[in-house]
Write a protein that holds these residues in place. Structure first.
Motif, PDB file in Angstrom:
ATOM      1  N   VAL A  80      11.989 -44.497  -3.252  1.00 46.43           N
ATOM      2  CA  VAL A  80      11.754 -43.524  -4.316  1.00 46.43           C
ATOM      3  C   VAL A  80      13.073 -43.104  -4.963  1.00 46.43           C
ATOM      4  CG1 VAL A  80      10.859 -41.221  -4.846  1.00 46.43           C
ATOM      5  CG2 VAL A  80       9.680 -42.673  -3.175  1.00 46.43           C
ATOM      6  N   GLY A  81      13.116 -43.173  -6.290  1.00 45.34           N
ATOM      7  CA  GLY A  81      14.241 -42.618  -7.034  1.00 45.34           C
ATOM      8  C   GLY A  81      14.074 -41.114  -7.116  1.00 45.34           C
ATOM      9  N   VAL A  82      15.036 -40.362  -6.612  1.00 43.97           N
ATOM     10  CA  VAL A  82      14.838 -38.917  -6.470  1.00 43.97           C
ATOM     11  C   VAL A  82      15.750 -38.057  -7.332  1.00 43.97           C
ATOM     12  CG1 VAL A  82      13.973 -39.121  -4.114  1.00 43.97           C
ATOM     13  CG2 VAL A  82      16.412 -38.784  -4.491  1.00 43.97           C
ATOM     14  N   ASP A  83      16.804 -38.638  -7.889  1.00 45.93           N
ATOM     15  CA  ASP A  83      17.766 -37.749  -8.537  1.00 45.93           C
ATOM     16  C   ASP A  83      18.741 -38.543  -9.392  1.00 45.93           C
ATOM     17  OD1 ASP A  83      19.058 -35.430  -9.183  1.00 45.93           O
ATOM     18  OD2 ASP A  83      19.875 -35.039  -7.184  1.00 45.93           O
ATOM     19  N   SER A  84      19.225 -37.928 -10.438  1.00 43.99           N
ATOM     20  CA  SER A  84      20.332 -38.462 -11.228  1.00 43.99           C
ATOM     21  C   SER A  84      21.119 -37.283 -11.785  1.00 43.99           C
ATOM     22  CB  SER A  84      19.830 -39.344 -12.374  1.00 43.99           C
ATOM     23  OG  SER A  84      20.917 -39.762 -13.188  1.00 43.99           O
ATOM     24  N   HIS A  85      22.416 -37.296 -11.550  1.00 42.97           N
ATOM     25  CA  HIS A  85      23.273 -36.196 -11.996  1.00 42.97           C
ATOM     26  C   HIS A  85      24.502 -36.711 -12.727  1.00 42.97           C
ATOM     27  CE1 HIS A  85      20.990 -33.284  -9.645  1.00 42.97           C
ATOM     28  NE2 HIS A  85      21.690 -32.338 -10.234  1.00 42.97           N
ATOM     29  N   ALA A  86      25.031 -35.864 -13.605  1.00 39.58           N
ATOM     30  CA  ALA A  86      26.319 -36.091 -14.240  1.00 39.58           C
ATOM     31  C   ALA A  86      27.314 -35.127 -13.618  1.00 39.58           C
ATOM     32  CB  ALA A  86      26.221 -35.866 -15.743  1.00 39.58           C
ATOM     33  N   ASN A  87      28.539 -35.567 -13.451  1.00 40.78           N
ATOM     34  CA  ASN A  87      29.591 -34.746 -12.865  1.00 40.78           C
ATOM     35  C   ASN A  87      30.878 -34.894 -13.673  1.00 40.78           C
ATOM     36  OD1 ASN A  87      28.459 -34.047  -9.889  1.00 40.78           O
ATOM     37  ND2 ASN A  87      27.906 -36.141 -10.431  1.00 40.78           N
ATOM     38  N   GLN A  88      31.520 -33.775 -13.965  1.00 37.19           N
ATOM     39  CA  GLN A  88      32.872 -33.810 -14.507  1.00 37.19           C
ATOM     40  C   GLN A  88      33.788 -33.129 -13.503  1.00 37.19           C
ATOM     41  OE1 GLN A  88      34.654 -30.968 -16.915  1.00 37.19           O
ATOM     42  NE2 GLN A  88      35.426 -32.391 -18.459  1.00 37.19           N
ATOM     43  N   TYR A  89      34.755 -33.882 -12.971  1.00 42.12           N
ATOM     44  CA  TYR A  89      35.668 -33.352 -11.961  1.00 42.12           C
ATOM     45  C   TYR A  89      36.964 -32.882 -12.624  1.00 42.12           C
ATOM     46  CZ  TYR A  89      32.574 -35.522  -8.559  1.00 42.12           C
ATOM     47  OH  TYR A  89      31.475 -35.867  -7.804  1.00 42.12           O
ATOM     48  N   ASN A  90      37.481 -31.763 -12.116  1.00 39.71           N
ATOM     49  CA  ASN A  90      38.668 -31.154 -12.691  1.00 39.71           C
ATOM     50  C   ASN A  90      39.719 -30.849 -11.631  1.00 39.71           C
ATOM     51  OD1 ASN A  90      40.216 -30.094 -14.789  1.00 39.71           O
ATOM     52  ND2 ASN A  90      39.399 -28.033 -14.536  1.00 39.71           N
ATOM     53  N   GLY A  91      39.456 -31.249 -10.385  1.00 38.44           N
ATOM     54  CA  GLY A  91      40.409 -30.998  -9.307  1.00 38.44           C
ATOM     55  C   GLY A  91      41.230 -32.235  -9.006  1.00 38.44           C
ATOM     56  N   ASN A  92      42.213 -32.093  -8.110  1.00 38.88           N
ATOM     57  CA  ASN A  92      43.082 -33.232  -7.808  1.00 38.88           C
ATOM     58  C   ASN A  92      42.665 -33.989  -6.557  1.00 38.88           C
ATOM     59  OD1 ASN A  92      43.846 -31.525  -5.745  1.00 38.88           O
ATOM     60  ND2 ASN A  92      45.931 -31.191  -6.481  1.00 38.88           N
ATOM     61  N   ARG A  93      41.525 -33.596  -5.962  1.00 37.49           N
ATOM     62  CA  ARG A  93      41.038 -34.340  -4.801  1.00 37.49           C
ATOM     63  C   ARG A  93      39.641 -33.840  -4.432  1.00 37.49           C
ATOM     64  NH1 ARG A  93      44.255 -30.257  -3.158  1.00 37.49           N
ATOM     65  NH2 ARG A  93      43.786 -29.097  -1.242  1.00 37.49           N
ATOM     66  N   SER A  94      38.914 -34.672  -3.719  1.00 37.85           N
ATOM     67  CA  SER A  94      37.668 -34.274  -3.066  1.00 37.85           C
ATOM     68  C   SER A  94      37.875 -34.462  -1.573  1.00 37.85           C
ATOM     69  CB  SER A  94      36.487 -35.136  -3.535  1.00 37.85           C
ATOM     70  OG  SER A  94      36.188 -34.888  -4.889  1.00 37.85           O
ATOM     71  N   PRO A  95      37.715 -33.421  -0.764  1.00 33.22           N
ATOM     72  CA  PRO A  95      37.944 -33.548   0.685  1.00 33.22           C
ATOM     73  C   PRO A  95      36.999 -34.568   1.321  1.00 33.22           C
ATOM     74  CG  PRO A  95      37.862 -31.241   0.028  1.00 33.22           C
ATOM     75  CD  PRO A  95      37.407 -32.040  -1.155  1.00 33.22           C
ATOM     76  N   TRP A  96      37.386 -35.066   2.477  1.00 31.24           N
ATOM     77  CA  TRP A  96      36.562 -36.020   3.207  1.00 31.24           C
ATOM     78  C   TRP A  96      35.270 -35.356   3.677  1.00 31.24           C
ATOM     79  CZ3 TRP A  96      37.071 -41.045   3.224  1.00 31.24           C
ATOM     80  CH2 TRP A  96      38.322 -41.607   2.934  1.00 31.24           C
ATOM     81  N   HIS A  97      34.150 -36.056   3.493  1.00 37.93           N
ATOM     82  CA  HIS A  97      32.856 -35.520   3.927  1.00 37.93           C
ATOM     83  C   HIS A  97      31.793 -36.612   3.838  1.00 37.93           C
ATOM     84  CE1 HIS A  97      32.616 -35.365  -0.451  1.00 37.93           C
ATOM     85  NE2 HIS A  97      31.299 -35.319  -0.338  1.00 37.93           N
ATOM     86  N   PRO A  98      30.739 -36.524   4.630  1.00 36.78           N
ATOM     87  CA  PRO A  98      29.510 -37.279   4.371  1.00 36.78           C
ATOM     88  C   PRO A  98      28.592 -36.371   3.560  1.00 36.78           C
ATOM     89  CG  PRO A  98      29.395 -36.338   6.556  1.00 36.78           C
ATOM     90  CD  PRO A  98      30.706 -35.875   5.957  1.00 36.78           C
ATOM     91  N   ASP A  99      27.678 -36.945   2.817  1.00 35.78           N
ATOM     92  CA  ASP A  99      26.788 -36.102   2.005  1.00 35.78           C
ATOM     93  C   ASP A  99      25.758 -35.369   2.853  1.00 35.78           C
ATOM     94  OD1 ASP A  99      27.979 -36.478  -0.405  1.00 35.78           O
ATOM     95  OD2 ASP A  99      26.609 -38.024  -1.105  1.00 35.78           O
TER      96      ASP A  99
END
Length: 268
Positions: A80-99
């Motif tokens: 099942v297709g459940v989601d679609s999102h747009a994202n604009q990032y403005n920081g200098n990193r994304s910390p390590w994580h699983p979703d």
């Protein structure tokens, strides 16, 4: 490869004309954002749904054979297709994580397609993944590592920065896509103040008692998660649920999402 390493890089999935079209729809969504909707974490981002009437082409990609067909190969014909999102990032990193940390791979199976609308590499915000970290034993080991953004260590050992963790860097150009398992550890390093990304998400249709219980837990998790966001639009807008083109695949998805209680949970 995907089952072993938890990710897969696909080249030239979208054409330059399609990327141009997505960018046009992206700007419409971005224009509706304001400073209060940008996250306060180090990765700072705007996030909005692609399933509304302002982004008909981007919305259609969830049902596109190039994406849905691959999802069927990995998750089964009735995924099942459940989601679609747009994202604009403005920081200098994304910390390590699983979703997902709340469930285990034996309870829930799904993944995310992501594609950036501009070129990205290791120093400009490309997705970084720890190959194989979706596997429970390996994931538990990564969880114990001192990470500077997540669980800083002692004063003389502040933990590893994002770029100090051994990883595969998913360098990509506009038109490329990356698939990654919800449980795989991922991050990004560097990046401009206008890093644009689109995501498409698919869930396996639960079959076993463990998977059905996992889906119930996922619905409860998503409901609780969404309480922390002040959204002007529903995650499943009336436009998408109305299915104006009578798409057969979307009809089946909506039936499953309603059966799981997913739509009511995230639109509440």
């Amino acid at each position: 490869f995907f089952k072993t390493f938890g990710f897969l890089v696909l080249k030239n999935v979208l054409t330059p004309a399609e990327i141009k079209n997505i960018n046009k729809e992206f700007l419409v969504g971005l224009a509706k954002m304001d400073e209060t909707k940008m996250g306060t974490s180090v990765r700072k981002q705007y996030n909005w749904t692609n399933l509304g009437p302002d982004s008909p082409f981007t919305s259609s990609l969830l049902e596109d054979e190039r994406f849905y067909g691959i999802a069927q190969q990995i998750l089964g014909d009735d995924c099942v297709g459940v989601d679609s999102h747009a994202n604009q990032y403005n920081g200098n990193r994304s910390p390590w994580h699983p979703d997902i940390r709340e469930l285990g791979p034996d309870q829930f199976t799904g993944f995310k397609f992501t594609f950036y609308l501009g070129p990205v590499d290791g120093n400009s915000g490309a997705l970084r993944v720890v190959p194989g970290s979706h596997c429970p034993g390996f994931s538990a080991g990564v969880e114990k590592v001192f990470l500077k953004d997540n669980n800083p260590g002692l004063d003389d050992d502040p933990g590893l920065a994002v770029n100090e963790v051994p990883a595969h860097i998913c360098i990509s150009e506009p038109g490329d896509a990356v698939i990654f398992d919800y449980f795989v550890w991922h991050s990004s390093w560097g990046g401009s103040k206008d890093r644009r990304m689109v995501s498409l998400q698919y869930y396996k249709n639960p079959k076993t008692p463990e998977e059905k219980e996992g889906m119930r837990k996922m619905v409860a998790f998503r409901k609780n998660f969404n309480k922390g966001f002040k959204r002007e639009t529903k995650l499943y807008p009336d436009f998408w649920l109305a299915n104006p083109n009578n798409n057969v695949v979307r009809t089946q998805w909506i039936e499953q999402l309603q059966k799981w209680g997913f739509i009511d949970a995230v639109n509440a």
